[in-house]
Design an enzyme around this catalytic site. Structure first.
Site, PDB file in Angstrom:
ATOM      1  N   LYS A  10       0.543  -2.798  -6.584  1.00 64.49           N
ATOM      2  CA  LYS A  10       1.245  -2.627  -7.860  1.00 64.49           C
ATOM      3  C   LYS A  10       1.072  -1.195  -8.363  1.00 64.49           C
ATOM      4  CE  LYS A  10       0.143  -2.909 -12.128  1.00 64.49           C
ATOM      5  NZ  LYS A  10       0.986  -1.839 -12.709  1.00 64.49           N
ATOM      6  N   GLU A  16     -12.202   2.128 -18.185  1.00 63.46           N
ATOM      7  CA  GLU A  16     -12.082   0.952 -19.040  1.00 63.46           C
ATOM      8  C   GLU A  16     -11.512  -0.247 -18.262  1.00 63.46           C
ATOM      9  OE1 GLU A  16      -9.351   1.988 -22.091  1.00 63.46           O
ATOM     10  OE2 GLU A  16      -9.392  -0.023 -22.985  1.00 63.46           O
ATOM     11  N   GLY A  27     -11.272  -0.461 -14.994  1.00 63.96           N
ATOM     12  CA  GLY A  27     -12.179  -0.714 -13.864  1.00 63.96           C
ATOM     13  C   GLY A  27     -13.278  -1.689 -14.240  1.00 63.96           C
ATOM     14  N   GLU A  30     -11.930   3.610  -8.105  1.00 61.19           N
ATOM     15  CA  GLU A  30     -11.863   5.068  -8.259  1.00 61.19           C
ATOM     16  C   GLU A  30     -11.466   5.296  -9.706  1.00 61.19           C
ATOM     17  OE1 GLU A  30     -12.514   7.214  -5.863  1.00 61.19           O
ATOM     18  OE2 GLU A  30     -11.852   6.397  -3.938  1.00 61.19           O
ATOM     19  N   CYS A  41      -8.083  13.083 -11.973  1.00 62.74           N
ATOM     20  CA  CYS A  41      -9.372  12.457 -12.259  1.00 62.74           C
ATOM     21  C   CYS A  41     -10.525  13.404 -11.954  1.00 62.74           C
ATOM     22  CB  CYS A  41      -9.513  11.192 -11.443  1.00 62.74           C
ATOM     23  SG  CYS A  41      -9.101  11.476  -9.722  1.00 62.74           S
ATOM     24  N   GLU A  59     -13.233  11.963 -21.004  1.00 66.00           N
ATOM     25  CA  GLU A  59     -12.113  12.422 -20.191  1.00 66.00           C
ATOM     26  C   GLU A  59     -10.871  12.577 -21.083  1.00 66.00           C
ATOM     27  OE1 GLU A  59     -10.270   9.602 -17.442  1.00 66.00           O
ATOM     28  OE2 GLU A  59     -10.440  11.128 -15.890  1.00 66.00           O
TER      29      GLU A  59
HETATM   30  P1  NAD Z   1      -5.050   2.629 -16.276  1.00 71.02           P
HETATM   31  O1  NAD Z   1      -6.414   2.116 -15.970  1.00 71.02           O
HETATM   32  O2  NAD Z   1      -4.513   2.419 -17.609  1.00 71.02           O
HETATM   33  O3  NAD Z   1      -3.988   2.010 -15.273  1.00 71.02           O
HETATM   34  C1  NAD Z   1      -4.127   2.069 -13.880  1.00 71.02           C
HETATM   35  C2  NAD Z   1      -3.394   0.912 -13.255  1.00 71.02           C
HETATM   36  O4  NAD Z   1      -4.032  -0.310 -13.618  1.00 71.02           O
HETATM   37  C3  NAD Z   1      -1.939   0.764 -13.700  1.00 71.02           C
HETATM   38  O5  NAD Z   1      -1.181   0.380 -12.580  1.00 71.02           O
HETATM   39  C4  NAD Z   1      -2.016  -0.350 -14.724  1.00 71.02           C
HETATM   40  O6  NAD Z   1      -0.825  -1.065 -14.864  1.00 71.02           O
HETATM   41  C5  NAD Z   1      -3.098  -1.230 -14.148  1.00 71.02           C
HETATM   42  N1  NAD Z   1      -3.806  -2.090 -15.103  1.00 71.02           N
HETATM   43  C6  NAD Z   1      -3.926  -1.937 -16.445  1.00 71.02           C
HETATM   44  N2  NAD Z   1      -4.668  -2.954 -16.957  1.00 71.02           N
HETATM   45  C7  NAD Z   1      -5.026  -3.750 -15.922  1.00 71.02           C
HETATM   46  C8  NAD Z   1      -5.823  -4.937 -15.803  1.00 71.02           C
HETATM   47  N3  NAD Z   1      -6.387  -5.503 -16.864  1.00 71.02           N
HETATM   48  N4  NAD Z   1      -5.997  -5.471 -14.585  1.00 71.02           N
HETATM   49  C9  NAD Z   1      -5.448  -4.906 -13.493  1.00 71.02           C
HETATM   50  N5  NAD Z   1      -4.697  -3.799 -13.538  1.00 71.02           N
HETATM   51  C10 NAD Z   1      -4.487  -3.204 -14.739  1.00 71.02           C
HETATM   52  O7  NAD Z   1      -5.131   4.158 -15.858  1.00 71.02           O
HETATM   53  P2  NAD Z   1      -3.946   5.214 -15.941  1.00 71.02           P
HETATM   54  O8  NAD Z   1      -3.836   5.615 -17.360  1.00 71.02           O
HETATM   55  O9  NAD Z   1      -2.747   4.759 -15.219  1.00 71.02           O
HETATM   56  O10 NAD Z   1      -4.549   6.402 -15.053  1.00 71.02           O
HETATM   57  C11 NAD Z   1      -5.365   7.366 -15.576  1.00 71.02           C
HETATM   58  C12 NAD Z   1      -6.807   7.087 -15.220  1.00 71.02           C
HETATM   59  O11 NAD Z   1      -6.970   6.952 -13.816  1.00 71.02           O
HETATM   60  C13 NAD Z   1      -7.727   8.217 -15.587  1.00 71.02           C
HETATM   61  O12 NAD Z   1      -8.866   7.711 -16.229  1.00 71.02           O
HETATM   62  C14 NAD Z   1      -8.114   8.851 -14.259  1.00 71.02           C
HETATM   63  O13 NAD Z   1      -9.323   9.521 -14.231  1.00 71.02           O
HETATM   64  C15 NAD Z   1      -8.068   7.709 -13.345  1.00 71.02           C
HETATM   65  N6  NAD Z   1      -7.823   8.155 -11.972  1.00 71.02           N
HETATM   66  C16 NAD Z   1      -8.864   8.126 -11.099  1.00 71.02           C
HETATM   67  C17 NAD Z   1      -8.691   8.558  -9.790  1.00 71.02           C
HETATM   68  C18 NAD Z   1      -9.827   8.528  -8.818  1.00 71.02           C
HETATM   69  O14 NAD Z   1      -9.578   8.610  -7.625  1.00 71.02           O
HETATM   70  N7  NAD Z   1     -11.065   8.397  -9.249  1.00 71.02           N
HETATM   71  C19 NAD Z   1      -7.443   9.004  -9.377  1.00 71.02           C
HETATM   72  C20 NAD Z   1      -6.393   9.032 -10.292  1.00 71.02           C
HETATM   73  C21 NAD Z   1      -6.609   8.589 -11.597  1.00 71.02           C
END
Ligand code: NAD
Ligand code: MN
Length: 482
Positions: A187, A242, A244, A261, A295, A392
């Site tokens: 997804k 959050e 995660g 990640e 990230c 962040e």
């Molecule tokens: P997010 O956590 O809001 O969303 C990420 C994904 O998770 C989206 O596809 C979203 O629809 C889904 N999601 C949201 N709630 C969920 C739930 N309860 N259960 C399952 N899936 C859910 O993050 P974002 O705003 O899309 O991305 C930005 C964040 O991602 C930043 O904090 C960044 O640091 C992190 N990031 C980390 C890496 C890494 O490799 N460590 C890489 C890229 C981004």
């Protein structure tokens, strides 16, 4: 005084036409495009213009079940039975078709997500294809990856990606899963699903058996159904700390394997003996690359006190030349912020930084009237305990601190809930070894920043998550050894 552009380049916009974005996208389940059982769709917009690009199906629980069942059947019926060499051939085929459709993918990535075309063309798309090439090569060599052991596939992998590197994150997840003999339900993030949907077309074109890869779209709720599904054997998540944590809690007590990640607050450290001009470039690349939606961004800058004044001046001069604007223009350095919501978050942090007493600086470039944009921003006189040094921001905002000794900067770099990345700029090899051993971060760059390669593992410590993607290490989360 009216703000002026620093330099005048004639616009050099890339054509939108190669993107060939359809008006509507359905769910890719069991090798076919299927209408969502909810009957509902959401819009994906271009964050640089706020125009609607397409509408995308929302997968509800019934669709998630369907996709997981398709993946499970495909696993039992074909994927775990075919020879590793055959698996490898399919993955190579995906990589080659991605290269053939590279221009289309790059333009789509830029239109949908707001990143400069130069980056999607020269970084995101080629690196994504390279991941498929790299893991295709491992498919029939798992006995060498795990000597004296047998690498058993797990079954169905449920994968969730963020919006900052949409196609690249999909590649990081799908390629190792397929190479090790697992099937996939993925997804993508709701603001940037289009290139992942095009990857589904590529997977169809590569004639993968139906159900081996399923792409379902939707918001966090769709993701939550996927992570909780009983027939999913492994979850790979990239996104915020959050979410995660929510996923980790919901998996407690289950047999599912999990990799996370998550976020970061990378320390980029400049010593007085560093090559100063290169280091300025490295700092610019570390935080302003991809609008700071990275990230592992070098969002905390530690400069040795003796050179701080000179270094900060050079940095200000350099960022004054960065061009912010139309992501489709090949001259653009900083494109659009991914969404209105993310822009709000960044602006809220800028306010917090000012209220905390740090010194604010932004460049004087002219921002486009439409779309979501943010000027390159620096904060000096930042204290280690300030929120802008701890949390962040995920935008083009750099917090600058100073230090005197090696021990001091190690302590400061480690004083963070995160541990994803760091950069060290110095002429001394011994110092690089000392710091890289003692800084708790998954990736540490020396005299460079934000370099990526499919052969090297990536991942975090502490609240930046666990598990590694990329390299030989990236195979581990997808196998059970016996
Ligand atoms: P997010 O956590 O809001 O969303 C990420 C994904 O998770 C989206 O596809 C979203 O629809 C889904 N999601 C949201 N709630 C969920 C739930 N309860 N259960 C399952 N899936 C859910 O993050 P974002 O705003 O899309 O991305 C930005 C964040 O991602 C930043 O904090 C960044 O640091 C992190 N990031 C980390 C890496 C890494 O490799 N460590 C890489 C890229 C981004
Ligand atoms: Mn979009």
């Amino acid at each position: 005084m009216a703000k002026k552009k620093k330099w005048e380049y004639s616009p050099a916009p890339e054509s939108k036409q190669p993107a060939a974005i359809a008006g509507r996208y359905e769910l890719f389940i069991n090798g076919k495009w299927q209408k969502p059982s909810s009957g509902t769709y959401f819009n994906s917009i271009n964050p640089a213009t706020e125009e609607k690009l397409s509408e995308i199906a929302t997968a509800n629980e019934t669709d998630v079940n369907k996709a997981v069942q398709a993946a499970k059947q495909a696993y039992e019926k074909y994927w775990k039975k075919i020879s590793p060499t055959e698996r490898g051939k399919y993955i190579f085929r995906i990589a080659r078709i991605m290269q053939e459709r590279a221009r289309e993918l790059a333009v789509t990535e830029t239109l949908d997500g707001g990143k400069p075309i130069r980056e999607s063309r020269d970084f995101d798309i080629p690196t994504a294809a390279n991941h498929f090439f790299y893991y295709a090569g491992w498919a029939d060599k798992l006995d060498f990856a795990f000597p004296n052991k047998k690498a058993n596939s797990l079954g169905v992998a449920g994968q969730i990606t963020p919006w900052n590197f949409p196609l690249l994150m999909a590649a990081w997840k799908i390629a190792p899963a397929l190479a090790t003999g697992n099937t996939v339900v993925l997804k993508p993030a709701e603001t940037t699903s289009l290139t992942t949907l095009k990857l589904a077309e590529i997977i169809q074109e590569a004639e993968l058996p139906p159900g081996v890869v399923n792409i379902i779209t939707g918001d966090g709720q769709t993701g939550a159904w996927l992570t909780k599904h009983n027939d999913v054997n492994k979850i790979a998540f990239t996104g915020s700390t959050e979410v995660g944590k929510i996923i980790q809690r919901s998996l407690a007590g289950s047999q599912k394997k999990l990799t996370l990640e998550l976020g970061g607050k990378g320390a980029n450290i400049i010593f007085e003996d560093a090559p100063i001009d290169q280091a300025v470039e490295g700092v610019v690349n570390g935080i302003f690359f991809n609008q700071g939606h990275v990230c592992c961004a070098g969002s905390r800058l530690y400069v040795q006190e003796s050179i701080a004044k000179k270094f900060i001046q050079k940095l200000k001069d350099r960022i004054g030349t960065l061009l912010v604007g139309d992501p489709m223009d090949k001259n653009t350095d900083i494109g659009a912020i991914n969404s209105a919501q993310q822009l709000k978050t960044i602006q809220a942090y800028i306010k917090i930084g000012k209220a905390e007493g740090a010194t604010f600086f932004e460049t004087d470039c002219v921002l486009p009237k439409k779309g979501f944009f943010c000027r390159p921003t620096l904060f000096t006189n930042v204290a280690q305990s300030n929120r802008i040094a701890q949390e962040e921001i995920f935008g083009p905002v750099l917090s600058i601190l100073t230090f005197r000794t090696d021990d001091e900067v190690i302590e400061k770099a480690n004083n963070s809930p995160y541990g994803l990345s760091a950069g060290i700029w110095t002429d001394k090899g011994a110092r690089i070894f000392n710091l890289s051993k003692r800084i708790r971060a998954g990736v540490i760059w020396a005299n460079t920043y934000n370099l990526f390669d499919p052969t090297s593992p990536f991942g975090g410590y502490k609240e930046s998550g666990f598990g590694r993607e990329g390299g030989l290490q990236g195979l581990h989360p997808y196998v059970q050894l016996s």
